[in-house]
Design an enzyme around this catalytic site. Structure first.
Site, mmCIF file in Angstrom:
data_model
loop_
_atom_site.group_PDB
_atom_site.id
_atom_site.type_symbol
_atom_site.label_atom_id
_atom_site.label_comp_id
_atom_site.label_asym_id
_atom_site.label_seq_id
_atom_site.Cartn_x
_atom_site.Cartn_y
_atom_site.Cartn_z
ATOM 1 N N GLU A 142 -8.667 1.894 -4.434
ATOM 2 C CA GLU A 142 -9.751 1.488 -3.520
ATOM 3 C C GLU A 142 -10.526 2.699 -3.015
ATOM 4 O OE1 GLU A 142 -8.679 -1.307 -0.459
ATOM 5 O OE2 GLU A 142 -10.637 -1.168 0.504
ATOM 6 N N GLU B 243 0.832 -1.210 0.000
ATOM 7 C CA GLU B 243 0.000 0.000 0.000
ATOM 8 C C GLU B 243 0.868 1.262 0.000
ATOM 9 O OE1 GLU B 243 -2.740 -0.244 3.294
ATOM 10 O OE2 GLU B 243 -3.632 -2.112 2.553
HETATM 11 O O1 KIV Z 1 -6.572 -7.159 1.234
HETATM 12 C C1 KIV Z 1 -7.360 -7.031 0.286
HETATM 13 O O2 KIV Z 1 -8.307 -7.809 0.106
HETATM 14 C C2 KIV Z 1 -7.151 -5.939 -0.631
HETATM 15 C C3 KIV Z 1 -8.237 -5.651 -1.612
HETATM 16 C C4 KIV Z 1 -9.320 -4.940 -0.925
HETATM 17 C C5 KIV Z 1 -7.725 -4.910 -2.774
HETATM 18 O O3 KIV Z 1 -6.167 -5.286 -0.558
#
Ligand code: KIV
Length: 310
Positions: free
Chosen positions: A189, A122
Site C-alpha cells: 500500500e 499488517e
Molecule cells: O482495510 C482495507 O481496506 C485494506 C486495503 C486498503 C488493502 O487493508
C-alpha cells in the site's frame, strides 16, 4: 453461528496460479451481503473485508477502533453473498500485535465464525513469526506492508512509504520475511511504482497493490472509492469507475419528493382486497362517528349471508 462450507470456488492456490500465468488479480473490499453478491457476479476473484470498514462504513477517523466482533459481523455477511470469490477478512488493530497466541485465537474465531477463506494482517518482519504460527495452524494469511493504516498514528498520516533507499530496502526485507513465513500474498500500500515492481520480482507470492503502480500481481481498491460513493474521499490512487454517490442521492431526493407530492405510492404500487372482506372489517371496527348498533346489524347480516364460495 452461520458458517458456509469453506471450500470456496477460488482458493489461495488459484491466486498463485494466476500470478504464475501473469494473469492480473483484481481484489475489492466488501463489507456487506449485497456488495459481495454484486462483486461476485462481476467476477472479482478476491473480496477483502477490510478494516477500512471503520472509516467508510462506520464513520470512524481511522481503522484503529474496529474490533474483532465488527470484522466477524461484516465477514459473515460477505461470505453469505460470495459464491465464487475467495473472502479474506482483516485482523483488526489489537487482535494480533500482542503475540502469536492472541493472533491464533482471534484468527481461529474469524475463520470459524465467518467461514472466510483467509485472514490478512499488517506488518512485515515484525509480523513474520505470527504469520508462521497461523500458517502452521492451517490458516492462510495475506500480508500487508507499506502504508499500514493501523499504524497511521506512528506514520503521522497516510504517506507514501519506501521513498528513501533505507526504507525501500526495509520494505523488500519485509516482503521476503512474509513470503518465507508462508503468507500466500502480500498487499503493498502506497509504495512507489518502481519499488513495488522490485518487490514483485523478488518474492514468490502474488503482490496486490493499492497505490503501488501497475507492476504488482494484482490490484486492490476500496469499493466506495471505485464506485464514487463519497464526494469528500478521493484518494489519488483510486479511480471513480462510477458515480454511485450522485445516483444514490438523486434517487433518494426523487423518493422524498414523490412522497411529499403524494405521487408515491401509485395504484400499481398498492395492494387491494376483496370488497366482502372489507365490508366485514368496517362492520367489526366502526369508526368513531359510526353507530355501533348499525355496525352490529351489518355484521349479523354478513354472518347470515352465504359466503362467495358457498
Ligand atoms: O482495510 C482495507 O481496506 C485494506 C486495503 C486498503 C488493502 O487493508
Amino acid at each position: 453461528m452461520s458458517v458456509k462450507p469453506s471450500s470456496r470456488a477460488i482458493t489461495v492456490l488459484d491466486l498463485q496460479r494466476m500470478r504464475e500465468q501473469g494473469k492480473p488479480i483484481s481484489m475489492l473490499t466488501a463489507y456487506d451481503y449485497p456488495t459481495a453478491k454484486m462483486a461476485d457476479a462481476a467476477g472479482i476473484p478476491i473480496l477483502l473485508v477490510g478494516d477500512s470498514l471503520g472509516m467508510v462504513v462506520l464513520g470512524y477517523d481511522s481503522t484503529v477502533p474496529v474490533t474483532v466482533d465488527d470484522m466477524i459481523h461484516h465477514g459473515k455477511a460477505v461470505v453469505r453473498g460470495a459464491q465464487r470469490a475467495h473472502v479474506v477478512v482483516d485482523m483488526p488493530f489489537g487482535s494480533y500485535q500482542t503475540g502469536w497466541q492472541d493472533a491464533l485465537r482471534n484468527a481461529t474465531r474469524i475463520m470459524q465464525e465467518t467461514g472466510c477463506g483467509s485472514v490478512k494482517l499488517e506488518g512485515g518482519e515484525r509480523s513474520a513469526e505470527t504469520v508462521r504460527h497461523l500458517v502452521d495452524a492451517g490458516i492462510p494469511v495475506m500480508g500487508h506492508i507499506g502504508l499500514t493504516p493501523q499504524s497511521v498514528n506512528a506514520f503521522g498520516g497516510f504517506k507514501v512509504q519506501g521513498k528513501t533507499p533505507r526504507e525501500a530496502v526495509h520494505l523488500i526485507q519485509d516482503a521476503k520475511a512474509l513470503a518465507e513465513a508462508g503468507a500466500y500474498a502480500i498487499v503493498l500500500e502506497l509504495v512507489p511504482t518502481a519499488l513495488a515492481h522490485m518487490i514483485t520480482q523478488r518474492v514468490s507470492v502474488p503482490t496486490i497493490g493499492i497505490g503501488a503502480g501497475p507492476f504488482c500481481s494484482g490490484q486492490v481498491q476500496v469499493v466506495h472509492d471505485i464506485l464514487g460513493m463519497y464526494d469528500d474521499i478521493n484518494p489519488k490512487h483510486a479511480r471513480r469507475f462510477g458515480e454511485i454517490g450522485d445516483a444514490t442521492r438523486a434517487a433518494m431526493t426523487a423518493y422524498r419528493e414523490a412522497v411529499e407530492a403524494g405521487t408515491f405510492p401509485a395504484a400499481a404500487e398498492s395492494f387491494y382486497m376483496d370488497e366482502h372482506a372489507l365490508e366485514l372489517i368496517r362492520a367489526m371496527t366502526p369508526s368513531a362517528e359510526q353507530d355501533m348498533s348499525e355496525a352490529e346489524r351489518v355484521l349479523r347480516d354478513l354472518e347470515d349471508a352465504p359466503t362467495r364460495s358457498e
